[in-house]
Motif scaffolding. Structure first.
Motif, PDB file in Angstrom:
ATOM      1  N   PHE A   4      83.281  66.334  10.266  1.00  0.00           N
ATOM      2  CA  PHE A   4      81.912  66.579   9.829  1.00  0.00           C
ATOM      3  C   PHE A   4      81.671  68.074   9.645  1.00  0.00           C
ATOM      4  CE2 PHE A   4      81.264  62.529  12.249  1.00  0.00           C
ATOM      5  CZ  PHE A   4      80.933  61.753  11.150  1.00  0.00           C
ATOM      6  N   PRO A   5      81.000  68.476   8.562  1.00  0.00           N
ATOM      7  CA  PRO A   5      80.714  69.896   8.364  1.00  0.00           C
ATOM      8  C   PRO A   5      79.700  70.413   9.371  1.00  0.00           C
ATOM      9  CG  PRO A   5      79.630  68.580   6.677  1.00  0.00           C
ATOM     10  CD  PRO A   5      80.513  67.643   7.447  1.00  0.00           C
ATOM     11  N   ALA A   6      79.833  71.686   9.699  1.00  0.00           N
ATOM     12  CA  ALA A   6      78.859  72.388  10.544  1.00  0.00           C
ATOM     13  C   ALA A   6      78.480  73.655   9.797  1.00  0.00           C
ATOM     14  CB  ALA A   6      79.458  72.719  11.907  1.00  0.00           C
ATOM     15  N   VAL A   7      77.250  73.700   9.295  1.00  0.00           N
ATOM     16  CA  VAL A   7      76.802  74.799   8.439  1.00  0.00           C
ATOM     17  C   VAL A   7      76.039  75.813   9.276  1.00  0.00           C
ATOM     18  CG1 VAL A   7      75.426  75.454   6.435  1.00  0.00           C
ATOM     19  CG2 VAL A   7      76.702  73.301   6.427  1.00  0.00           C
ATOM     20  N   LEU A   8      76.598  76.993   9.399  1.00  0.00           N
ATOM     21  CA  LEU A   8      76.001  78.088  10.153  1.00  0.00           C
ATOM     22  C   LEU A   8      74.908  78.755   9.325  1.00  0.00           C
ATOM     23  CD1 LEU A   8      78.031  80.830  11.995  1.00  0.00           C
ATOM     24  CD2 LEU A   8      76.396  81.497  10.236  1.00  0.00           C
ATOM     25  N   LEU A   9      73.755  79.001   9.937  1.00  0.00           N
ATOM     26  CA  LEU A   9      72.717  79.814   9.316  1.00  0.00           C
ATOM     27  C   LEU A   9      72.672  81.135  10.061  1.00  0.00           C
ATOM     28  CD1 LEU A   9      71.660  76.679   8.844  1.00  0.00           C
ATOM     29  CD2 LEU A   9      69.749  77.918   7.830  1.00  0.00           C
ATOM     30  N   GLY A  10      73.153  82.195   9.389  1.00  0.00           N
ATOM     31  CA  GLY A  10      73.306  83.485  10.040  1.00  0.00           C
ATOM     32  C   GLY A  10      72.497  84.566   9.361  1.00  0.00           C
ATOM     33  N   GLY A  11      72.389  85.695  10.056  1.00  0.00           N
ATOM     34  CA  GLY A  11      71.655  86.831   9.533  1.00  0.00           C
ATOM     35  C   GLY A  11      71.044  87.628  10.657  1.00  0.00           C
ATOM     36  N   GLY A  16      64.140  85.157   9.468  1.00  0.00           N
ATOM     37  CA  GLY A  16      63.548  83.870   9.121  1.00  0.00           C
ATOM     38  C   GLY A  16      64.501  82.703   9.224  1.00  0.00           C
ATOM     39  N   LYS A  17      65.578  82.839  10.024  1.00  0.00           N
ATOM     40  CA  LYS A  17      66.577  81.767  10.111  1.00  0.00           C
ATOM     41  C   LYS A  17      65.979  80.464  10.642  1.00  0.00           C
ATOM     42  CE  LYS A  17      69.503  83.975  12.690  1.00  0.00           C
ATOM     43  NZ  LYS A  17      68.818  85.281  12.771  1.00  0.00           N
ATOM     44  N   SER A  18      65.169  80.561  11.701  1.00  0.00           N
ATOM     45  CA  SER A  18      64.614  79.336  12.290  1.00  0.00           C
ATOM     46  C   SER A  18      63.671  78.629  11.323  1.00  0.00           C
ATOM     47  CB  SER A  18      63.885  79.661  13.597  1.00  0.00           C
ATOM     48  OG  SER A  18      64.802  80.088  14.583  1.00  0.00           O
ATOM     49  N   VAL A  19      62.895  79.413  10.563  1.00  0.00           N
ATOM     50  CA  VAL A  19      61.978  78.806   9.590  1.00  0.00           C
ATOM     51  C   VAL A  19      62.761  78.172   8.448  1.00  0.00           C
ATOM     52  CG1 VAL A  19      60.083  79.250   7.980  1.00  0.00           C
ATOM     53  CG2 VAL A  19      60.143  80.415  10.195  1.00  0.00           C
ATOM     54  N   LEU A  20      63.803  78.859   7.988  1.00  0.00           N
ATOM     55  CA  LEU A  20      64.628  78.273   6.927  1.00  0.00           C
ATOM     56  C   LEU A  20      65.332  77.017   7.436  1.00  0.00           C
ATOM     57  CD1 LEU A  20      65.765  78.393   4.070  1.00  0.00           C
ATOM     58  CD2 LEU A  20      67.618  79.842   4.945  1.00  0.00           C
ATOM     59  N   THR A  21      65.818  77.052   8.669  1.00  0.00           N
ATOM     60  CA  THR A  21      66.452  75.869   9.250  1.00  0.00           C
ATOM     61  C   THR A  21      65.483  74.698   9.266  1.00  0.00           C
ATOM     62  OG1 THR A  21      67.861  77.257  10.654  1.00  0.00           O
ATOM     63  CG2 THR A  21      67.613  74.950  11.293  1.00  0.00           C
ATOM     64  N   TYR A  22      64.258  74.965   9.699  1.00  0.00           N
ATOM     65  CA  TYR A  22      63.233  73.911   9.726  1.00  0.00           C
ATOM     66  C   TYR A  22      62.973  73.378   8.319  1.00  0.00           C
ATOM     67  CZ  TYR A  22      58.680  71.677  10.224  1.00  0.00           C
ATOM     68  OH  TYR A  22      57.643  70.783  10.180  1.00  0.00           O
ATOM     69  N   THR A  23      62.850  74.275   7.354  1.00  0.00           N
ATOM     70  CA  THR A  23      62.610  73.866   5.971  1.00  0.00           C
ATOM     71  C   THR A  23      63.727  72.963   5.466  1.00  0.00           C
ATOM     72  OG1 THR A  23      61.359  75.877   5.447  1.00  0.00           O
ATOM     73  CG2 THR A  23      62.373  74.713   3.602  1.00  0.00           C
ATOM     74  N   LEU A  24      64.962  73.365   5.725  1.00  0.00           N
ATOM     75  CA  LEU A  24      66.107  72.604   5.221  1.00  0.00           C
ATOM     76  C   LEU A  24      66.216  71.238   5.892  1.00  0.00           C
ATOM     77  CD1 LEU A  24      68.764  75.470   5.050  1.00  0.00           C
ATOM     78  CD2 LEU A  24      67.491  74.455   3.140  1.00  0.00           C
ATOM     79  N   THR A  25      66.033  71.192   7.210  1.00  0.00           N
ATOM     80  CA  THR A  25      66.184  69.900   7.884  1.00  0.00           C
ATOM     81  C   THR A  25      65.066  68.942   7.491  1.00  0.00           C
ATOM     82  OG1 THR A  25      66.635  68.822  10.000  1.00  0.00           O
ATOM     83  CG2 THR A  25      64.941  70.513  10.021  1.00  0.00           C
ATOM     84  N   GLN A  26      63.852  69.456   7.274  1.00  0.00           N
ATOM     85  CA  GLN A  26      62.771  68.582   6.828  1.00  0.00           C
ATOM     86  C   GLN A  26      63.061  68.022   5.435  1.00  0.00           C
ATOM     87  OE1 GLN A  26      59.953  67.507   8.521  1.00  0.00           O
ATOM     88  NE2 GLN A  26      61.008  68.406  10.269  1.00  0.00           N
ATOM     89  N   ALA A  27      63.575  68.868   4.553  1.00  0.00           N
ATOM     90  CA  ALA A  27      63.895  68.403   3.199  1.00  0.00           C
ATOM     91  C   ALA A  27      65.027  67.383   3.222  1.00  0.00           C
ATOM     92  CB  ALA A  27      64.269  69.592   2.318  1.00  0.00           C
ATOM     93  N   LEU A  28      66.043  67.629   4.051  1.00  0.00           N
ATOM     94  CA  LEU A  28      67.153  66.686   4.140  1.00  0.00           C
ATOM     95  C   LEU A  28      66.701  65.362   4.751  1.00  0.00           C
ATOM     96  CD1 LEU A  28      69.932  69.165   5.317  1.00  0.00           C
ATOM     97  CD2 LEU A  28      69.839  67.994   3.103  1.00  0.00           C
ATOM     98  N   ARG A  29      65.827  65.427   5.740  1.00  0.00           N
ATOM     99  CA  ARG A  29      65.304  64.192   6.330  1.00  0.00           C
ATOM    100  C   ARG A  29      64.539  63.377   5.286  1.00  0.00           C
ATOM    101  NH1 ARG A  29      62.540  66.150  12.034  1.00  0.00           N
ATOM    102  NH2 ARG A  29      64.245  67.475  12.743  1.00  0.00           N
ATOM    103  N   SER A  30      63.761  64.077   4.451  1.00  0.00           N
ATOM    104  CA  SER A  30      62.972  63.357   3.445  1.00  0.00           C
ATOM    105  C   SER A  30      63.871  62.635   2.450  1.00  0.00           C
ATOM    106  CB  SER A  30      62.039  64.327   2.710  1.00  0.00           C
ATOM    107  OG  SER A  30      62.764  65.196   1.861  1.00  0.00           O
TER     108      SER A  30
END
Length: 381
Positions: A4-11, A16-30
């Motif tokens: 399974f892939p594990a995608v790191l969000l770094g910077g 804004g990593k946590s906000v981007l993470t939230y945005t991405l997971t909400q979109a993927l869930r939808s």
């Protein structure tokens, strides 16, 4: 090697990593893309930090220490993941991060200055991590969004990555599309494999349960007033397995509903596990799990905190929690994993009522009750 892939969000910090993470997971869930988020830094935040009132978030957030033990546990859980992961890492990488980076397969990098990007590019190259996107995080309102390069590595800019918001625009859409493709495992294949390993015959798939009862919205989000209908629908006191995404109060209520029968829950890092076994007694001040007892007129509130920044399931079995008389209601609060929430409500079985504090609402949600005046699903301040 984990497939399974594990995608790191770094910077860098505050990009804004946590906000981007939230945005991405909400979109993927939808889009019903199966995945989970692992926060690989001690102050990593769950969805609550974006969904709760920001004044409350500032009160609840707790910074932790980045220790070798913390990193080892994160790396171990990454290695044995059961689903694709988004991995929100800290902003100041150091020698301890090597074991975490070695378990990641891809990366999305946020940066504020070119020097930030150079550092993170070198780290990803050193650890053989494939770049998916490089995103310039701009200050100011969420207005400046653009795609500069739609090539193998997606490049562009996003502004307004502030807590309490979600990002939008063509760059976010393109990134979600690429992640959805990367995470494109057949949900039926994943589900079949996970359910086949369940240690009990009756498994409740929470997404399907909500859809069957017509309770959840398009993103399978639950509301407290759903609880009575859920508990009326499910048989009580039989062994149950819980599978799928759901809020802590839903898991807690179902644990009480199944009691005294066995309960197992699927964790994307640990697989099928039982609620953590706990013991009431005198808490050692040096223990990883601490609790503050706050007496109210009609109930006792327990504020739990994790001192070790990352609570390891295997190391805290039979952990001590405060001893209570169980002669009045109990409200449980804290930033805790689901397997600890289910363990807590079971160790305090017998109280007139129990509630789980939910930051998104700023109130406690009653998950078990023997009092008609305070039914399951009611809110408590």
């Amino acid at each position: 090697m984990n497939l399974f892939p594990a995608v790191l969000l770094g910077g860098p910090p505050h990009a804004g990593k946590s906000v981007l993470t939230y945005t991405l997971t909400q979109a993927l869930r939808s889009q019903q893309v199966d995945h989970y988020v692992l926060r690989a830094c001690p102050d990593g935040e769950g969805d609550w930090s974006n969904e709760a009132a920001q004044e409350l978030v500032r009160l609840i957030r707790v910074k932790g220490d980045y220790t070798s033990a913390f990193v080892e546990r994160i790396a171990r859980d990454l290695a044995r993941r059961h689903l694709p992961l988004l991995v929100d890492v800290g902003g100041r990488p150091g020698p301890l991060d090597t074991s975490v980076f070695n378990q990641c397969t891809h990366a999305v990098l946020l940066y504020k200055e070119p020097a930030d990007l150079d550092l993170w590019r070198e780290l990803m190259d050193r650890h053989g991590i494939t770049l998916l996107a490089e995103i310039l995080s701009l200050p100011g309102p969420a207005a400046d969004h653009y795609i500069a390069d739609y090539g193998t590595v997606l490049r562009g800019a996003i502004s307004g990555l502030e807590r309490g918001t979600t990002a939008h625009g063509p760059l976010v859409g393109a990134l979600v599309e690429r992640l959805a493709s990367l995470f494109a495992y057949s949900p039926d294949e994943l589900r079949t494999a996970h359910l086949a390993a369940a240690p009990v015959e009756t498994v409740i798939e929470l997404d399907r349960l909500g859809q069957t009862l017509g309770l959840t919205d398009a993103q399978n989000r639950w509301s407290p007033h759903h609880l009575p209908k859920v508990l009326d629908y499910l048989p009580a006191g039989i062994p149950l397995g819980l599978y799928g995404r759901g809020p802590n109060w839903l898991y807690a209520a179902l644990a009480l509903h199944a009691h005294p029968a066995e309960l197992f829950q699927f964790d994307p890092r640990l697989g099928w596990i039982a609620p953590l076994r706990l013991v009431q007694g005198e808490v050692n001040p040096a223990a990883s799990l601490q609790a503050q007892v706050i007496d109210h007129e009609s109930y006792t509130r327990l504020e739990f905190s994790i001192q070790a920044t990352y609570l390891d399931y295997d190391e805290v079995i039979d952990a001590i929690v405060p001893k209570l008389l169980l002669n009045q209601g109990i409200m449980l609060s804290g930033r805790l994993p689901h397997w600890l929430w289910t363990g807590l409500v079971l160790v305090y079985w017998g109280a007139p009522w129990q509630a789980v504090y939910y930051p998104q609402l700023g109130q406690g949600i009653v998950v078990g009750s023997e009092q008609d005046a305070l039914p399951v699903g009611a809110l408590v301040k």
